[in-house]
Design a protein around this motif. Sequence first.
Motif, short mmCIF file in Angstrom:
data_model
loop_
_atom_site.label_atom_id
_atom_site.label_comp_id
_atom_site.label_asym_id
_atom_site.label_seq_id
_atom_site.Cartn_x
_atom_site.Cartn_y
_atom_site.Cartn_z
N ASP A 107 -8.18 9.89 7.09
CA ASP A 107 -7.85 8.47 7.21
C ASP A 107 -7.16 8.18 8.54
O ASP A 107 -7.40 7.16 9.17
CB ASP A 107 -6.94 8.01 6.06
N PHE A 108 -6.30 9.09 8.95
CA PHE A 108 -5.58 8.93 10.21
C PHE A 108 -6.55 8.91 11.39
O PHE A 108 -6.41 8.13 12.33
CB PHE A 108 -4.57 10.07 10.38
N LEU A 109 -7.56 9.77 11.33
CA LEU A 109 -8.45 9.93 12.49
C LEU A 109 -9.65 8.99 12.50
O LEU A 109 -10.28 8.80 13.54
CB LEU A 109 -8.93 11.38 12.58
N GLU A 110 -9.97 8.39 11.37
CA GLU A 110 -11.17 7.54 11.29
C GLU A 110 -11.16 6.39 12.31
O GLU A 110 -12.15 6.18 12.99
CB GLU A 110 -11.35 7.02 9.85
N PRO A 111 -10.03 5.66 12.49
CA PRO A 111 -10.02 4.59 13.50
C PRO A 111 -10.21 5.13 14.92
O PRO A 111 -10.72 4.43 15.79
CB PRO A 111 -8.63 3.97 13.36
N ILE A 112 -9.79 6.37 15.14
CA ILE A 112 -9.95 6.96 16.48
C ILE A 112 -11.42 7.31 16.72
O ILE A 112 -11.97 7.04 17.78
CB ILE A 112 -9.01 8.16 16.64
N LYS A 113 -12.06 7.82 15.68
CA LYS A 113 -13.51 8.08 15.76
C LYS A 113 -14.26 6.77 16.01
O LYS A 113 -15.22 6.72 16.79
CB LYS A 113 -13.96 8.75 14.45
N ALA A 114 -13.80 5.67 15.37
CA ALA A 114 -14.46 4.37 15.55
C ALA A 114 -14.30 3.86 16.99
O ALA A 114 -15.21 3.27 17.55
CB ALA A 114 -13.89 3.36 14.56
N LYS A 115 -13.15 4.14 17.57
CA LYS A 115 -12.90 3.69 18.95
C LYS A 115 -13.63 4.55 19.98
O LYS A 115 -13.99 4.06 21.05
CB LYS A 115 -11.39 3.72 19.21
N PHE A 116 -13.80 5.82 19.68
CA PHE A 116 -14.49 6.75 20.60
C PHE A 116 -15.67 7.39 19.86
O PHE A 116 -15.63 8.59 19.55
CB PHE A 116 -13.52 7.83 21.09
#
Length: 280
Positions: A79-88
């Motif tokens: 959950d923590f990393l999902e928005p980062i994957k979405a941004k990059f």
Amino acid sequence: YLNSEATPKGPFVPTKEDYQKVYDEIATKLANETDYDDGSYGPVLVRLAWHASGTYDKETGTGGSNGATMRFAPRHARDFLEPIKAKFPWITYSDLWTLAGAAAIQELGGPTIPWRPGREDKDVAACTPDGRLPDASKDQRHIRDVFGRMGFDDREMVALCGAHALGRAHTDRSGFEGPWDFSPTVFTNEFFRLLVEEKWNQRKWNGPTQFTDKTTSTLMMLPTDIALVKDRSFKQHVERYAKDSDAFFKEFSDAFVKLLELGVPFQSKPEDRFVFKTSE
Ligand code: HIF
């Protein structure tokens, strides 16, 4: 993968600067989101990176972080990393999970963890069989079996184990409970110092066998942690790291870099690894 930065000539090829942007995003999110456990998602990111990598088998060359095939990726870290994957979106999950582990160690005050990209995501068919990750209720033979299978020697095994300075165990996850030291969001050699200097008694409770410190009864060691001072070969490194934080940082970094690269068919060379800038 094509994105807006792609040139007419070909696909977007990320550079060190692009990966530093991913690092910075993780560092910022770590600093801003302090609502988790002891105040940092860092430990759980370190655990994600290690579990993604720790399925490697040197005999068959299977497992390892390449593929992001871990079946039970812990929810908090995902959950923590999902928005980062979405941004990059150009970064693979397997590169992101390992980069996040390296970033967390640096941001929590640990050594630099040189890192390089090159992992591909694969589908579920590439998953390794269950049971390759260690069982905390076991002893030194099990540690040697599991980390020997990954190609580590005694010294490297002990160095790696110092990462248990970070985070804590949770009854609803592993059944074990508590932190290993008093600063579970700072990377230190405290795990080793406490192993050597504290007296560890078996905790009296209904949960699985674990150990607690005589002085405060608030800390925890797993049976596999205690095995490090029961075994003579392991113990000499525990004692060395308890006294020499610099040696621990250096040898931990080397072993953790090796862990995150197990089984990855890199096109790049070890000297091409990126050293990310830690946030201020
Ligand atoms: Fe862990 N580890 N680990 N571990 N681990 C737990 C938590 C963390 C083992 C067992 C456990 C390594 C090796 C081993 C971290 C990092 C690393 C927990 C508690 C258990 C049971 C999970 C929970 O209940 O939430 C065993 C048996 C290992 C082999 C000896 C590595 C070296 C130390 C490879 C490593 O890097 C981290 C960080 C945590 C804390 C996670 C958290 O949620 O705070």
